[in-house]
Scaffold this active site. Structure first.
Site, mmCIF file in Angstrom:
data_model
loop_
_atom_site.group_PDB
_atom_site.id
_atom_site.type_symbol
_atom_site.label_atom_id
_atom_site.label_comp_id
_atom_site.label_asym_id
_atom_site.label_seq_id
_atom_site.Cartn_x
_atom_site.Cartn_y
_atom_site.Cartn_z
ATOM 1 N N ASN A 114 -5.252 -10.965 -14.137
ATOM 2 C CA ASN A 114 -6.084 -11.854 -13.493
ATOM 3 C C ASN A 114 -6.645 -11.980 -12.718
ATOM 4 O O ASN A 114 -8.072 -12.604 -12.434
ATOM 5 C CB ASN A 114 -4.966 -12.969 -13.936
ATOM 6 C CG ASN A 114 -4.076 -13.038 -15.472
ATOM 7 O OD1 ASN A 114 -4.792 -12.816 -16.241
ATOM 8 N ND2 ASN A 114 -3.199 -13.984 -14.742
ATOM 9 N N TYR A 160 8.773 -2.593 -9.272
ATOM 10 C CA TYR A 160 8.106 -2.905 -7.639
ATOM 11 C C TYR A 160 7.117 -0.711 -7.568
ATOM 12 O O TYR A 160 5.331 -2.016 -7.380
ATOM 13 C CB TYR A 160 8.162 -2.457 -6.745
ATOM 14 C CG TYR A 160 7.433 -3.057 -5.084
ATOM 15 C CD1 TYR A 160 7.039 -4.125 -4.725
ATOM 16 C CD2 TYR A 160 8.089 -2.455 -4.234
ATOM 17 C CE1 TYR A 160 5.953 -4.989 -4.372
ATOM 18 C CE2 TYR A 160 7.031 -2.947 -2.861
ATOM 19 C CZ TYR A 160 5.791 -4.080 -2.858
ATOM 20 O OH TYR A 160 5.008 -3.864 -1.836
ATOM 21 N N ARG A 201 14.870 -7.220 4.246
ATOM 22 C CA ARG A 201 13.887 -5.861 4.826
ATOM 23 C C ARG A 201 14.637 -5.991 6.270
ATOM 24 O O ARG A 201 15.081 -6.875 6.629
ATOM 25 C CB ARG A 201 12.307 -6.377 5.110
ATOM 26 C CG ARG A 201 11.909 -6.519 4.298
ATOM 27 C CD ARG A 201 10.252 -6.150 4.207
ATOM 28 N NE ARG A 201 10.073 -8.075 3.801
ATOM 29 C CZ ARG A 201 8.849 -8.609 3.687
ATOM 30 N NH1 ARG A 201 7.844 -7.410 3.120
ATOM 31 N NH2 ARG A 201 8.970 -9.340 3.033
#
Length: 342
Positions: A114, A160, A201
Site C-alpha cells: 500500500n 518479523y 528490548r
C-alpha cells in the site's frame, strides 16, 4: 530532494510534504520531529497498536503536521502532492511481533504494498525501513549488504524477519517494474528516548530494572553481541537516504560491538545499580552476533554514527528517570527481554 536547513531559511516553495507510516512509533516520531524542524510538512499514518500519541506531543500543535489513525494494511491515500513516503510501520520489538504475528505479517506485506502504491501514484520516493533481522543468525561477520542472510522461515521470529525480507523484495520490484524511486535501509539495534519500558528490548529492560536497583536478567550466557545506534544518529541516516536516489539496501547502525554482559555492566555503572545480574534461558533463534558493515553508508550517504554507547545510554537513562512511563513498570520483566530488532 529534501533540504536540511533551519525552517526559517526554507522558502515556502521548497518545503516538501512527507508521509510517514508508523510515525507515532519510537523511531517514526523522532523522524517526524526532524522533518518538521527542517521546514517540511509531515502527514503521519499510525493505528497506535504499538505507537503512542505521547510520542507526537511536540508535533501535534505544529501547523505543518497532520495525523491520521489508520492501519496501513488497509489501503490509504491522501490529497495533494507528496514528495516522499517513509514506510516505518511495523511492530519492531519481540514483545510486539510475538504477540501480534498475523498483524506483523499483514503490515510487512500488505502495508508495504500500500505504501509503494501511494508512492507510485504520487511520483514520490519510498524509504523502506528494513532491519538487521534480514540477516537472521549471520554466518558472516560483520554483515555487509551483499550477504543474503541465515533466517529460520518457520521460527517464532519469522513473522518479523520474513515480512521485512518480503518488503525489500516488493520495494525492488516496484523500482524495476514501475520506476518508483525506492531506498531500502537495514536498521540495526536502535535505542533512545521514547522506547517503551516493557517493549521486550534489552536496553529499556536493563535500564528500568537498574533504576530501581533490581538484578538485570541475562538470557543465556550473555556472550551474544549487538551494536547499538542512538536514535538521533539513525534519523540522520534516514534523512540522508530520503535526500538521495540510492536504491539500497544500506546498513544503518553503530559498528561498536558489545556483548549483553558488557551492556548490562555499563548500564549498572551509569545508573549506580549494585543489584547484580541473574540468568535466564537462551531465547529461541536469538542471533549470536550482530554488527553492521557500514562502509556503504559512509560512501553513499556520507553517514557515520557519532554518539558513543556510553553517551547515548546516559541520555536514555535520563529520559527514563524523568518520564512517567517508569512508574509502576520497572522491575517487571516482559515475557521476552531480548536484544530485539530495530
Amino acid at each position: 530532494m529534501l533540504t536540511s536547513v533551519p525552517p526559517l531559511q526554507v522558502p515556502e516553495y521548497q518545503r516538501l510534504r512527507i508521509v510517514i507510516t508508523g510515525g507515532a512509533g519510537f523511531i517514526g516520531s523522532h523522524l517526524c520531529d526532524r522533518l518538521l524542524a527542517d521546514g517540511h510538512s509531515v502527514l503521519c499514518f499510525d493505528d497506535l497498536s504499538t505507537g503512542r500519541m505521547d510520542n507526537l506531543a511536540a508535533c501535534l500543535p505544529h501547523p505543518r503536521f497532520s495525523f491520521v489513525r489508520h492501519d496501513v494494511a488497509e489501503e490509504f491515500d491522501c490529497e495533494g502532492p507528496v514528495a516522499a513516503v517513509a514506510h516505518l510501520a511495523c511492530p519492531a520489538s519481540p514483545q510486539d511481533y510475538l504477540h501480534r504475528p498475523i498483524e506483523t505479517l499483514r503490515t510487512g506485506s500488505l502495508g508495504t504494498l500500500n505504501a509503494l502504491s501511494l508512492a507510485k501514484r504520487k511520483g514520490a520516493r519510498l524509504l523502506y525501513a528494513s532491519t538487521s533481522e534480514s540477516y537472521g543468525d549471520p554466518e558472516i561477520h560483520p554483515q555487509p549488504e551483499g550477504y543474503w542472510g541465515h533466517v529460520n522461515p518457520v521460527g517464532p521470529r519469522a513473522v518479523y524477519d520474513e515480512s521485512k525480507r518480503f518488503g525489500e523484495a516488493a520495494a525492488a520490484a516496484y523500482r524495476r517494474k514501475h520506476g518508483v524511486s525506492t531506498g531500502i535501509v537495514r536498521i540495526f539495534n536502535t535505542y533512545g528516548p521514547r522506547m517503551r519500558a516493557q517493549d521486550g528490548r534489552v536496553v529499556p529492560a536493563f535500564i528500568t530494572r537498574a533504576l530501581v536497583d533490581e538484578a538485570l536478567l541475562l538470557h543465556g550466557d550473555g556472550a551474544q553481541t549487538r551494536s547499538f545506534c542512538h536514535v538521533d544518529d539513525l534519523v540522520e541516516g534516514l534523512v540522508s537516504m530520503l535526500e538521495c536516489d540510492h536504491a539500497g539496501p544500506i546498513n544503518l547502525g553503530n559498528p561498536e560491538e558489545v556483548t549483553m554482559l558488557e551492556l548490562a555492566s555499563l548500564v549498572q555503572e551509569l545508573t549506580g545499580s549494585r543489584a547484580g545480574m541473574t540468568r535466564g534461558p537462551a531465547l529461541e533463534d536469538d542471533p549470536s552476533r550482530r554488527m553492521p558493515d557500514i562502509t556503504l553508508a559512509g560512501t553513499a550517504l556520507a553517514w557515520r554514527p557519532t554518539i558513543s554507547l556510553a553517551e547515548g545510554l546516559a541520555r536514555t537513562i535520563a529520559w527514563f528517570t524523568n518520564c512517567q512511563q517508569l512508574s509502576g513498570t520497572a522491575g517487571r520483566d516482559p515475557e521476552v527481554a531480548a536484544p530485539g530488532a530495530h
